[in-house]
Design a protein around this motif. Structure first.
Motif, mmCIF file in Angstrom:
data_model
loop_
_atom_site.group_PDB
_atom_site.id
_atom_site.type_symbol
_atom_site.label_atom_id
_atom_site.label_comp_id
_atom_site.label_asym_id
_atom_site.label_seq_id
_atom_site.Cartn_x
_atom_site.Cartn_y
_atom_site.Cartn_z
ATOM 1 N N VAL A 6 0.870 -1.180 0.000
ATOM 2 C CA VAL A 6 0.000 0.000 0.000
ATOM 3 C C VAL A 6 0.903 1.226 0.000
ATOM 4 O O VAL A 6 1.660 1.446 0.948
ATOM 5 C CB VAL A 6 -0.936 0.017 1.223
ATOM 6 C CG1 VAL A 6 -1.811 1.261 1.210
ATOM 7 C CG2 VAL A 6 -1.792 -1.247 1.265
ATOM 8 N N LEU A 7 0.830 1.991 -1.077
ATOM 9 C CA LEU A 7 1.651 3.187 -1.247
ATOM 10 C C LEU A 7 0.802 4.439 -1.109
ATOM 11 O O LEU A 7 -0.397 4.416 -1.389
ATOM 12 C CB LEU A 7 2.281 3.195 -2.645
ATOM 13 C CG LEU A 7 3.230 2.066 -2.997
ATOM 14 C CD1 LEU A 7 3.482 2.047 -4.499
ATOM 15 C CD2 LEU A 7 4.525 2.231 -2.227
ATOM 16 N N GLY A 8 1.433 5.532 -0.732
ATOM 17 C CA GLY A 8 0.750 6.814 -0.692
ATOM 18 C C GLY A 8 1.657 7.869 -0.100
ATOM 19 O O GLY A 8 2.705 7.566 0.461
ATOM 20 N N GLY A 9 1.239 9.102 -0.224
ATOM 21 C CA GLY A 9 1.992 10.207 0.359
ATOM 22 C C GLY A 9 1.627 10.390 1.821
ATOM 23 O O GLY A 9 0.818 9.650 2.382
ATOM 24 N N ALA A 10 2.225 11.393 2.431
ATOM 25 C CA ALA A 10 1.938 11.713 3.825
ATOM 26 C C ALA A 10 0.466 12.089 3.967
ATOM 27 O O ALA A 10 -0.077 12.836 3.154
ATOM 28 C CB ALA A 10 2.827 12.866 4.290
ATOM 29 N N ARG A 11 -0.179 11.522 4.973
ATOM 30 C CA ARG A 11 -1.588 11.790 5.277
ATOM 31 C C ARG A 11 -2.524 11.490 4.111
ATOM 32 O O ARG A 11 -3.568 12.106 3.939
ATOM 33 C CB ARG A 11 -1.777 13.248 5.713
ATOM 34 C CG ARG A 11 -1.021 13.621 6.961
ATOM 35 C CD ARG A 11 -1.700 12.982 8.152
ATOM 36 N NE ARG A 11 -1.115 13.442 9.395
ATOM 37 C CZ ARG A 11 -0.499 12.661 10.264
ATOM 38 N NH1 ARG A 11 -0.383 11.389 10.017
ATOM 39 N NH2 ARG A 11 -0.018 13.140 11.370
ATOM 40 N N SER A 12 -2.169 10.491 3.314
ATOM 41 C CA SER A 12 -2.978 10.121 2.151
ATOM 42 C C SER A 12 -4.126 9.186 2.503
ATOM 43 O O SER A 12 -5.032 8.998 1.705
ATOM 44 C CB SER A 12 -2.095 9.449 1.102
ATOM 45 O OG SER A 12 -1.560 8.241 1.621
ATOM 46 N N GLY A 13 -4.051 8.552 3.691
ATOM 47 C CA GLY A 13 -5.044 7.558 4.071
ATOM 48 C C GLY A 13 -4.544 6.138 3.896
ATOM 49 O O GLY A 13 -5.300 5.178 4.072
ATOM 50 N N LYS A 14 -3.264 5.973 3.581
ATOM 51 C CA LYS A 14 -2.717 4.639 3.318
ATOM 52 C C LYS A 14 -2.744 3.743 4.548
ATOM 53 O O LYS A 14 -3.051 2.564 4.444
ATOM 54 C CB LYS A 14 -1.308 4.731 2.726
ATOM 55 C CG LYS A 14 -0.263 5.330 3.624
ATOM 56 C CD LYS A 14 1.055 5.548 2.886
ATOM 57 C CE LYS A 14 2.059 6.245 3.776
ATOM 58 N NZ LYS A 14 1.664 7.579 4.207
ATOM 59 N N SER A 15 -2.457 4.298 5.724
ATOM 60 C CA SER A 15 -2.451 3.482 6.945
ATOM 61 C C SER A 15 -3.859 3.003 7.282
ATOM 62 O O SER A 15 -4.064 1.829 7.605
ATOM 63 C CB SER A 15 -1.882 4.276 8.124
ATOM 64 O OG SER A 15 -0.540 4.580 7.886
ATOM 65 N N ARG A 16 -4.824 3.889 7.199
ATOM 66 C CA ARG A 16 -6.209 3.505 7.471
ATOM 67 C C ARG A 16 -6.678 2.442 6.487
ATOM 68 O O ARG A 16 -7.332 1.475 6.860
ATOM 69 C CB ARG A 16 -7.124 4.723 7.424
ATOM 70 C CG ARG A 16 -8.578 4.360 7.725
ATOM 71 C CD ARG A 16 -9.415 5.553 7.909
ATOM 72 N NE ARG A 16 -8.873 6.234 9.085
ATOM 73 C CZ ARG A 16 -9.412 7.297 9.647
ATOM 74 N NH1 ARG A 16 -10.491 7.804 9.152
ATOM 75 N NH2 ARG A 16 -8.873 7.865 10.694
ATOM 76 N N PHE A 17 -6.337 2.626 5.208
ATOM 77 C CA PHE A 17 -6.705 1.641 4.189
ATOM 78 C C PHE A 17 -6.090 0.280 4.520
ATOM 79 O O PHE A 17 -6.764 -0.751 4.459
ATOM 80 C CB PHE A 17 -6.250 2.105 2.794
ATOM 81 C CG PHE A 17 -6.488 1.084 1.729
ATOM 82 C CD1 PHE A 17 -7.743 0.940 1.149
ATOM 83 C CD2 PHE A 17 -5.461 0.246 1.309
ATOM 84 C CE1 PHE A 17 -7.972 -0.021 0.177
ATOM 85 C CE2 PHE A 17 -5.679 -0.717 0.338
ATOM 86 C CZ PHE A 17 -6.931 -0.854 -0.231
ATOM 87 N N ALA A 18 -4.801 0.266 4.885
ATOM 88 C CA ALA A 18 -4.123 -0.997 5.200
ATOM 89 C C ALA A 18 -4.756 -1.672 6.409
ATOM 90 O O ALA A 18 -4.941 -2.895 6.420
ATOM 91 C CB ALA A 18 -2.631 -0.740 5.430
ATOM 92 N N GLU A 19 -5.084 -0.898 7.432
ATOM 93 C CA GLU A 19 -5.736 -1.466 8.617
ATOM 94 C C GLU A 19 -7.084 -2.069 8.248
ATOM 95 O O GLU A 19 -7.430 -3.161 8.711
ATOM 96 C CB GLU A 19 -5.900 -0.401 9.692
ATOM 97 C CG GLU A 19 -4.590 0.010 10.332
ATOM 98 C CD GLU A 19 -4.710 1.252 11.203
ATOM 99 O OE1 GLU A 19 -5.845 1.737 11.438
ATOM 100 O OE2 GLU A 19 -3.654 1.735 11.638
ATOM 101 N N GLN A 20 -7.837 -1.386 7.403
ATOM 102 C CA GLN A 20 -9.132 -1.914 6.976
ATOM 103 C C GLN A 20 -8.965 -3.198 6.162
ATOM 104 O O GLN A 20 -9.798 -4.095 6.248
ATOM 105 C CB GLN A 20 -9.907 -0.861 6.167
ATOM 106 C CG GLN A 20 -10.415 0.290 7.017
ATOM 107 C CD GLN A 20 -11.270 -0.193 8.181
ATOM 108 O OE1 GLN A 20 -12.175 -0.989 8.024
ATOM 109 N NE2 GLN A 20 -10.954 0.293 9.382
#
Length: 188
Positions: A6-20
């Motif tokens: 899961v890639l993304g920039g800072a504060r892109s929502g990547k962490s939330r997406f990965a957790e989901q």
């Protein structure tokens, strides 16, 4: 072996997406009934108060039910200790790479060689690990080329690392503005 990047920039929502993604894996296909264990491999080091607050916020957001590991450097060895009954979230590869660079510089060795060795070891452990792995990484190649030598070293190697991980991953998702775009694999 199943690897998602899961890639993304800072504060892109990547962490939330990965957790989901982890939660959806544990709830679908009977995985929660068959005893899948959720693991969170944290690569950051809480060196200052701001980072300690970020870590606490992420822990609160995730909630209970995770086995947490602090792995600022020993990511490959930790991955190899996991089994096919585990779902693993690695947060994040770019912080891990930053640690590799920092400690290689502190030890006075060949920094480029140490970075290459660490990335090769990571890729090998991802190929051999039996767990379902979701890796979070920053996409840093979309901005300006940094002026400083160490910053360029980081950006260049983060790009190379992301390419090598993406090559073996079954799914790669780019998250921007909280919206996922599947680059490789099936849409979720």
């Amino acid at each position: 072996m199943t690897v998602e990047l899961v890639l993304g920039g800072a504060r892109s929502g990547k962490s939330r997406f990965a957790e989901q993604r982890v939660f959806s894996l544990c709830e679908s296909g009977g995985r929660s009934q068959c005893g899948m264990t959720k693991h969170y491999l944290a690569t950051s080091e809480p060196l200052d108060e701001e980072m300690q607050q970020r870590i606490a916020h992420h822990q609160q957001q995730r909630g209970d039910g995770w086995t947490e590991w602090e792995v600022p450097l020993d990511l490959s060895a930790t991955l190899m200790a996991l089994s096919s009954r585990d779902v693993v979230l690695v947060e994040c590869l770019t912080l891990w790479l930053n640690n590799v660079i920092y400690y290689a510089q502190q030890n006075g060795g060949d920094v480029e060689r140490e970075i290459e060795r660490a990335i090769a070891s990571l890729v090998e452990s991802l190929e051999r690990c039996e767990a379902y792995i979701i890796l979070v990484s920053n996409e840093v190649g979309l901005g300006v080329v940094p002026l400083g030598e160490v910053s360029r070293l980081f950006v260049d190697n983060a790009g190379r690392m992301n390419q090598r991980v993406a090559a073996i991953a079954q799914q790669v998702t780019l998250v921007a503005a909280g919206l996922p775009l599947v680059l490789k694999g099936a849409a979720q």
